[in-house]
Design a protein around this motif. Sequence first.
Motif, PDB file in Angstrom:
ATOM      1  N   LEU A  31      -6.971 -56.434 -36.814  1.00  0.00           N
ATOM      2  CA  LEU A  31      -7.468 -55.687 -37.973  1.00  0.00           C
ATOM      3  C   LEU A  31      -8.225 -54.441 -37.554  1.00  0.00           C
ATOM      4  O   LEU A  31      -8.129 -53.391 -38.199  1.00  0.00           O
ATOM      5  N   VAL A  32      -8.987 -54.548 -36.477  1.00  0.00           N
ATOM      6  CA  VAL A  32      -9.756 -53.396 -36.000  1.00  0.00           C
ATOM      7  C   VAL A  32      -8.808 -52.268 -35.594  1.00  0.00           C
ATOM      8  O   VAL A  32      -9.023 -51.101 -35.951  1.00  0.00           O
ATOM      9  N   ARG A  33      -7.750 -52.595 -34.835  1.00  0.00           N
ATOM     10  CA  ARG A  33      -6.800 -51.554 -34.444  1.00  0.00           C
ATOM     11  C   ARG A  33      -6.138 -50.925 -35.667  1.00  0.00           C
ATOM     12  O   ARG A  33      -5.978 -49.699 -35.747  1.00  0.00           O
ATOM     13  N   ILE A  38      -3.203 -58.583 -43.166  1.00  0.00           N
ATOM     14  CA  ILE A  38      -2.112 -59.121 -42.345  1.00  0.00           C
ATOM     15  C   ILE A  38      -1.629 -60.462 -42.903  1.00  0.00           C
ATOM     16  O   ILE A  38      -1.119 -61.312 -42.180  1.00  0.00           O
ATOM     17  N   SER A  39      -1.756 -60.616 -44.206  1.00  0.00           N
ATOM     18  CA  SER A  39      -1.357 -61.862 -44.865  1.00  0.00           C
ATOM     19  C   SER A  39       0.102 -62.208 -44.598  1.00  0.00           C
ATOM     20  O   SER A  39       0.454 -63.377 -44.447  1.00  0.00           O
ATOM     21  N   ALA A  80      -0.166 -53.026 -43.771  1.00  0.00           N
ATOM     22  CA  ALA A  80      -1.572 -53.332 -43.521  1.00  0.00           C
ATOM     23  C   ALA A  80      -2.448 -52.079 -43.644  1.00  0.00           C
ATOM     24  O   ALA A  80      -3.559 -52.132 -44.184  1.00  0.00           O
ATOM     25  N   ILE A  81      -1.953 -50.957 -43.152  1.00  0.00           N
ATOM     26  CA  ILE A  81      -2.708 -49.699 -43.256  1.00  0.00           C
ATOM     27  C   ILE A  81      -2.859 -49.298 -44.719  1.00  0.00           C
ATOM     28  O   ILE A  81      -3.937 -48.858 -45.159  1.00  0.00           O
ATOM     29  N   TYR A  82      -1.791 -49.462 -45.485  1.00  0.00           N
ATOM     30  CA  TYR A  82      -1.864 -49.194 -46.933  1.00  0.00           C
ATOM     31  C   TYR A  82      -2.923 -50.068 -47.603  1.00  0.00           C
ATOM     32  O   TYR A  82      -3.737 -49.592 -48.404  1.00  0.00           O
ATOM     33  N   LYS A 116      -8.177 -62.891 -32.077  1.00  0.00           N
ATOM     34  CA  LYS A 116      -7.032 -61.975 -32.015  1.00  0.00           C
ATOM     35  C   LYS A 116      -6.697 -61.346 -33.370  1.00  0.00           C
ATOM     36  O   LYS A 116      -6.297 -60.169 -33.431  1.00  0.00           O
ATOM     37  N   ASP A 117      -6.851 -62.112 -34.461  1.00  0.00           N
ATOM     38  CA  ASP A 117      -6.497 -61.576 -35.773  1.00  0.00           C
ATOM     39  C   ASP A 117      -7.475 -60.498 -36.220  1.00  0.00           C
ATOM     40  O   ASP A 117      -7.070 -59.456 -36.738  1.00  0.00           O
TER      41      ASP A 117
END
Length: 299
Positions: free
Chosen positions: A40-42, A183-184, A13-15, A35-36
Motif C-alpha cells: 500500500l505504501v508503494r 488491494i481488495s 489501487a491508485i484510483y 507485506k500488504d
Amino acid sequence: MNELRVNTLESEAIYILREVAAQFEKPVLLFSGGKDSITLVRLAQKAFWPAKIPFPFLHVDTGHNFPETIEFRDRLAKELGIDLIVRNVQDNIDSGKVVEETGKYASRNMLQTETLLDAIEEFGFDACIGGARRDEEKARAKERIFSVRSDFGEWDEKNQRPELFDLLNGKIELGQNVRCFPISNWTELDVWSYIERENIEIPSIYFAHKRKVFLRDGMIWSAEDDVVYRAEDEEVQEMMVRFRTVGDMSCTAAVLSDAVSISKVVQEIRDSSISERGARIDDKRSEAAMEKRKQQGYF
C-alpha cells in the motif's frame, strides 16, 4: 508474472487511493510493517508523486509483534518522513479496558479492535486504509472497497452499498467512518509479484531462515521469545522456516521453506495448496471468527 494483470491491479489501487484522498477529510493508512501494508505504501507513493503521501500511518501494536517488522516499520516511516502514530494494546490492558487472555491459545489479536476504535475517535479519522484482500478469508470476501462502519465501529455485512462500475461512494453520516481496501481484488500471489517487480524491500522474516521452533497441532511456532505459550513437553528444535503472514506472534505460525529470495517466494506460493491464513490460529477459533471480529470493529 502476468504483467497485464499486475498493471491493471496497480491502476485500480491508485484510483482508489486518490478517491480516498479526494472524498475524505482525515484518512489514515493502517501500517503494520507487513507485506500488504508495505505494498500500500508503494502504491500511495505512486498515487501522489511527486508530493508526499498525504496521510499519516497508524499501527495498533499488540506488544507481541515480531521484532523484525517493528524495526522495519519504524525505519520505513522515518525514511519517508511520514507521521507514524502507534497506539498500544498494552495501555488498554493496563487500564482494565480489555482483559488479556491466558492459557495455551492466548492471543492479543482480538484485543486490537478496542485500541483501533479508540485511535479513530482520538484523531477523528473518517477513513482507514487497510491491506485486507478478498482472497484471504471468507468474511473479507464480503467487504466492499469502501466499507462503512457505524459510529460504534460496527460492520453490517447485510447492509452494504453497491459499487457499480467502480463508482465509490464515500458519503458518510456524522460519527460513521469507512474502511478502504485498495488491494481488495489482489491475491497473495499478486502482492508478491508486485513486490518482485517493484523490487520492494520487506522484513527479513518473510524469507527462509533458521529459527528455534516447536510443533503444536501440526503447526510450527517460534520459540525465540516468551510470548508464545509452550508446554514443558513441547520440544524446541531448529528448522528452516519463514512466515507468510506476520501478525501477532502468539497466533502466527511459520512454514517450512527454503525460499531465501523474492523470486523463490513467488514460486513457492505458486506451488502451495494452503492459503496464507492457514497459519493463523485466530481464524480457526470458529467458522465465523473473522466475521464476528469485523462486526465488532476489527480491521
